[in-house]
Design a protein around this motif. Structure first.
Motif, PDB file in Angstrom:
ATOM      1  N   ASP A 135       1.043   3.920  -3.449  1.00 34.90           N
ATOM      2  CA  ASP A 135       0.481   5.417  -2.844  1.00 34.90           C
ATOM      3  C   ASP A 135       1.659   6.159  -3.549  1.00 34.90           C
ATOM      4  O   ASP A 135       1.260   7.186  -3.829  1.00 34.90           O
ATOM      5  N   SER A 136       2.980   6.176  -2.692  1.00 35.54           N
ATOM      6  CA  SER A 136       4.516   6.339  -3.119  1.00 35.54           C
ATOM      7  C   SER A 136       3.551   6.967  -4.422  1.00 35.54           C
ATOM      8  O   SER A 136       4.481   8.238  -5.505  1.00 35.54           O
TER       9      SER A 136
ATOM     10  N   THR B  32       0.527  -1.142  -0.205  1.00 36.47           N
ATOM     11  CA  THR B  32       0.459   0.153   0.232  1.00 36.47           C
ATOM     12  C   THR B  32       0.594   0.922   0.155  1.00 36.47           C
ATOM     13  O   THR B  32       0.573   2.098  -0.740  1.00 36.47           O
TER      14      THR B  32
ATOM     15  N   GLN C 261      -6.219   5.882  -7.059  1.00 43.95           N
ATOM     16  CA  GLN C 261      -5.140   5.670  -6.537  1.00 43.95           C
ATOM     17  C   GLN C 261      -5.507   4.112  -5.492  1.00 43.95           C
ATOM     18  O   GLN C 261      -5.235   3.076  -5.359  1.00 43.95           O
ATOM     19  N   GLN C 262      -7.102   4.419  -4.973  1.00 41.07           N
ATOM     20  CA  GLN C 262      -7.600   3.848  -4.043  1.00 41.07           C
ATOM     21  C   GLN C 262      -7.922   2.020  -4.322  1.00 41.07           C
ATOM     22  O   GLN C 262      -7.751   0.986  -4.632  1.00 41.07           O
TER      23      GLN C 262
ATOM     24  N   ARG D 177      -4.739   0.258  -5.863  1.00 43.74           N
ATOM     25  CA  ARG D 177      -4.289  -0.114  -4.382  1.00 43.74           C
ATOM     26  C   ARG D 177      -4.252  -0.929  -4.281  1.00 43.74           C
ATOM     27  O   ARG D 177      -3.588  -1.958  -3.738  1.00 43.74           O
TER      28      ARG D 177
ATOM     29  N   GLN E 166      -8.252  10.015  -5.650  1.00 41.90           N
ATOM     30  CA  GLN E 166      -7.915   9.077  -4.879  1.00 41.90           C
ATOM     31  C   GLN E 166      -8.962   7.676  -5.134  1.00 41.90           C
ATOM     32  O   GLN E 166      -8.443   6.782  -4.313  1.00 41.90           O
TER      33      GLN E 166
ATOM     34  N   ARG F 147       1.333   8.917  -6.260  1.00 40.16           N
ATOM     35  CA  ARG F 147       0.881  10.850  -5.615  1.00 40.16           C
ATOM     36  C   ARG F 147       2.038  11.023  -6.669  1.00 40.16           C
ATOM     37  O   ARG F 147       1.797  12.236  -7.138  1.00 40.16           O
TER      38      ARG F 147
END
Length: 208
Positions: A104-105, A100, A195-196, A199, A192, A108
């Motif tokens: 995320d990194s 995760t 990304q979720q 992820r 977001q 983003r």
């Protein structure tokens, strides 16, 4: 004997002027390649944006392709650094948390600036053999991170051994398609949410 003095112009050395000129050209490339596109941007347009003469452009770069390689390398270095930092920060955490944090990194870094996203997922694809070679080399760096993450989790007994290279290829293929589609959608769904979903996909691929 005394060292020869460095010749300075307006308080800057020649090398400082060259470095500043190069940074302006790279900033112009990020803006123009990331908004108008690589094919639509001429060397003259880059020079106008950067306030650099065409003559000085060729002191810094052999051609427009060299600028694309350089600005893409900047995006690569940032993405690799932030992803690596996330993996190091979570070295002692369970594989789900590490996956995760890394995803995320990475996302983003790429999605926070639409110009970086466009360069990474649109402008560099199939542009030339040299650019394609750099793009594939970047993908290999990310794949090695996934393999190392998976191998570590296997050694800890968290998951069973799998073909982590294949899983990484599947995941980054999904990222390329999803982020490309997200960039073209109007209005864009919240980043977001994208990304979720990505992820969750990464965690599922690694741990299922």
């Amino acid at each position: 004997m005394r060292e020869p003095s460095v010749r300075r112009y307006s308080g800057r050395s020649v090398e400082e002027w060259k470095a500043a000129r190069r940074e302006r050209l790279l900033a112009a490339a990020l803006e123009l390649f990331g908004t108008e596109g690589y094919p639509a941007t001429s060397v003259e347009r880059l020079c106008t944006q950067a306030k650099v003469s065409t003559r000085h452009f060729y002191h810094e770069f052999q051609n427009k392709e060299a600028v694309l390689l350089a600005v893409h390398a900047q995006v690569i270095e940032l993405a690799v650094r932030t992803t690596g930092d996330a993996l190091r920060r979570t070295a002692d955490r369970p594989v789900r948390e590490r996956t995760t944090a890394a995803v995320d990194s990475y996302l983003r870094t790429i999605m926070a600036d639409l110009r970086r996203a466009r360069i990474s997922f649109v402008e560099v694809v199939g542009t030339s053999p040299a650019v394609e070679e750099q793009r594939i080399a970047f993908r290999e760096l990310l794949i090695r991170n996934v393999q190392a993450l998976g191998d570590s989790a296997v050694e800890r007994g968290e998951i069973k051994r799998k073909d982590f290279r294949f899983l990484a290829l599947a995941f980054f293929g999904a990222v390329n398609t999803v982020v490309y589609d997200w960039m073209l959608t109007d209005p864009k769904p919240p980043e977001q949410n994208v990304q979720q979903s990505l992820r969750d996909l990464a965690v599922q691929l690694i741990t299922a």
